[in-house]
Design a protein around this motif. Structure first.
Motif: not given
Ligand SMILES: O=P(O)(O)OC[C@H]1O[C@](O)(CO)[C@@H](O)[C@@H]1O
Ligand SMILES: NC(=O)C1=CN([C@@H]2O[C@H](COP(=O)(O)OP(=O)(O)OC[C@H]3O[C@@H](n4cnc5c(N)ncnc54)[C@H](O)[C@@H]3O)[C@@H](O)[C@H]2O)C=CC1
Length: 544
Positions: A202, A249-250, A327, A333, A407, A415, A419
């Motif tokens: 991601n 994305d899921r 995304k 995110n 989580r 990140k 982000r």
């Molecule tokens: O912040 P993470 O650990 O990458 O997870 C983000 C969440 O949102 C998502 O981007 C949804 O696709 C997935 O990565 C996860 O459900």
């Protein structure tokens, strides 16, 4: 009651009675076909893979578009193959949680084997190397988390493990990038057959980061005379080794006890959730949402399965990048991470409950619609505004998705540059003073510094989610007390000036003053976090 290892062909009626769709192929035949002609290896057989990639493979196997299944490789957590794949004959129950509370259940049997690929497990270490020498192998996908690609430390220097990999023999590699470069070397030496190496983790430009990681190790080996220039030429020729970019994305939370209880009530027996010592939370079932997108750059030099027949969008790199930026850096995110940070501070354990709080809802709406959306490029294949609307009105509020701020808060330090840093860069590109328009982003970054104090808004200690930089960063804010007159600038300077963390030195770009000012509000005393967010709503909700 049915269970995962039951013969789903012989007991088709019982599975049907339990509302579980079963594979349309014979798993043993698929396993034999995979042994003979391996096509697809996946690194990181965690919850996302089990609910998403494995279902794509199953859809293709069901229609005969794919004959061989997926070989799962774990470099990190040996308990995953041992405790959750082998005992269940490599199967999993995919559970899609609909907003009305119904569970759509599918028995997935598209995994042919699960290998612990680590030097400490000689069988797996050699087995996967052998698979990589097979001409039939077309693609390798990955979901090993952001930190799985890391070869450098907080200061951008190679880690001791990366240095040791470069100095040592390929057969002794310990980093993921070193261990995978070893496999590519084996493929090169066995005839240099082509292959696609697809990161589905991601973060933006994931293919580039993956390629850079592999090349960092391989070029180090070439410099030391461990490998020939021919190997580097192989890795850098996209007609032989490609590193396609992707957007995935899921929302796939860790398996939840309430889903396990529901499954049991609906006649499914295997519901024990495993928490491994290496902190993987995994179960014989995986719970996920209905909405999903997988966009991959169509660069597969050895051919590929007909992924488009299972809903994957194959396109060019620029379009993937635009979809991914949309995304990961703007429409999903950043909002998720804002909820993760403030959810922990405010004592939430459910993302869906958080978006019922008008102050948090205003924060993420302001971030999404007022700060991120105006600078994001339209990828054309997915409409950014519709995507954001769907996230805010349908996906995040879905109470049946048991997702938690805890989580999402894991690895936040890894990140942040993607982000928020990318959007900050878009504002810098408009002119150096444009970053001063930002209101939500500095408040979220200040919230993260407040989160590092590991005290909730009432002043009670909480345990932060796992993050590789916590130990280094927490000491900077450890002496700050709620309600005290702390020297905020002195405490935050080493954090906010670190361009590895934010993608920018926030002092140099003129954003640190705002972050420090917001942080002062957040530490004004117990309740200050909620008060600051309420004030933010009062100041900005009219603009939405
Ligand atoms: O912040 P993470 O650990 O990458 O997870 C983000 C969440 O949102 C998502 O981007 C949804 O696709 C997935 O990565 C996860 O459900
Ligand atoms: N869960 C989700 O909603 C989504 C996840 N993703 C991506 O997939 C990644 C994994 O997500 P999940 O499968 O849900 O997580 P998970 O916790 O269920 O599984 C993580 C997997 O990665 C492995 N892993 C962990 N640390 C590692 C390391 N340092 N090196 C190598 N392997 C390591 C684990 O052994 C496990 O197989 C995320 O970090 C993200 O990049 C992308 C979109 C959705």
């Amino acid at each position: 009651m049915v269970k995962l290892t039951d013969d789903y062909q012989a007991k088709a009626d019982e599975f049907k009675a339990a509302g579980i769709a079963v594979p349309q192929f014979d798993q043993e035949q698929m396993k034999q076909a995979t042994q003979a002609n391996p096509v697809w290896v996946h690194f990181g057989g965690g919850n996302l893979f089990r609910c998403f990639h494995a279902k794509i493979a199953q859809d293709l196997l069901n229609t005969g578009k794919l004959k061989s299944g997926v070989i799962v490789a774990e470099t990190y957590d040996g308990d995953v193959p041992a405790d959750i794949y082998k005992p269940y004959n490599d199967r999993v129950l995919q559970v899609v949680m609909q907003p009305d509370g119904t569970l759509d259940k599918t028995l997935i049997a598209s995994v042919a084997e699960a290998i612990y690929y680590n030097k400490s497990n000689p069988d797996g270490w050699e087995r996967l190397k052998d698979i990589f020498t097979q001409p039939s192998l077309q693609l390798v996908t990955m979901s090993i988390t952001e930190k799985g690609y890391q070869l450098t430390d907080i200061n951008g220097k190679l880690t001791p493990a990366a240095e040791a990999d470069i100095a040592g023999k390929p057969d002794d590699a310990v980093t993921n990038m070193g261990a995978i470069a070893r496999l590519l070397l084996a493929r090169y030496e066995a005839g240099a057959k082509p292959i696609a190496m697809v990161s589905t983790d991601n973060f933006s430009e994931n293919g580039k980061r993956y390629e850079d990681g592999i090349l960092t190790i391989a070029k180090g080996w070439a410099k030391n005379g461990t490998v020939t220039q021919g190997f580097i030429d192989y890795l850098t020729d996209p007609k032989r080794v490609s590193f396609p970019w992707s957007m995935i994305d899921r929302i796939t939370p860790n398996p939840a006890q309430n889903v396990a209880d529901k499954l049991k009530a609906e006649g499914f027996e295997d519901t024990t959730i495993v928490h491994t010592p290496k902190h993987t939370n995994i179960a014989p079932f995986g719970n996920t949402e209905e909405t999903h997108y997988l966009v991959i750059e169509d660069s597969f030099p050895n051919g590929r399965p007909a992924l488009e027949n299972a809903g994957v969008i194959l396109t060019d790199r620029d379009t993937v990048n635009d979809a991914d930026q949309m995304k990961v850096t703007a429409c999903l995110n950043p909002l998720h991470t804002a909820l993760a940070i403030y959810g922990n501070l405010l004592g939430y354990t459910s993302i869906a409950s958080e978006v019922e709080n008008p102050d948090l809802l205003t924060l993420i709406k302001y971030l999404g619609y007022k700060e991120d959306l105006p600078v994001v490029k339209d990828p054309k294949i997915i409409n950014p505004k519709k995507f954001l609307d769907q996230l805010i009105t349908k996906r995040l509020p879905n109470k049946n998705i048991p997702d938690t701020p805890q989580r999402i808060a894991s690895d936040t330090s890894q990140k942040l540059p993607i982000r928020y840093g990318v959007t900050i860069q878009h504002y810098l590109d408009k002119g150096p003073d444009s970053v001063k328009q930002l209101k939500a982003i500095p408040l979220i970054l200040a919230g993260w510094c407040r989160y590092l104090m590991a005290l909730d808004d009432k002043g009670n200690a909480f345990t932060p989610s796992r993050d590789p930089l916590l130990d280094q960063l927490q000491p900077y804010v450890a002496d700050i007390k709620l309600g005290s007159d702390a020297d905020v600038h002195a405490a935050l300077k080493p954090i906010l000036s670190n361009a590895q963390i934010f993608g920018h030195d926030l002092y140099q770009i003129g954003l640190a003053d705002q972050v420090e000012a917001d942080f002062k509000k957040l530490i004004a005393g117990p309740g200050a976090v909620a008060k600051t967010l309420e004030q933010f709503r009062q100041d900005h909700e009219k603009e939405l």
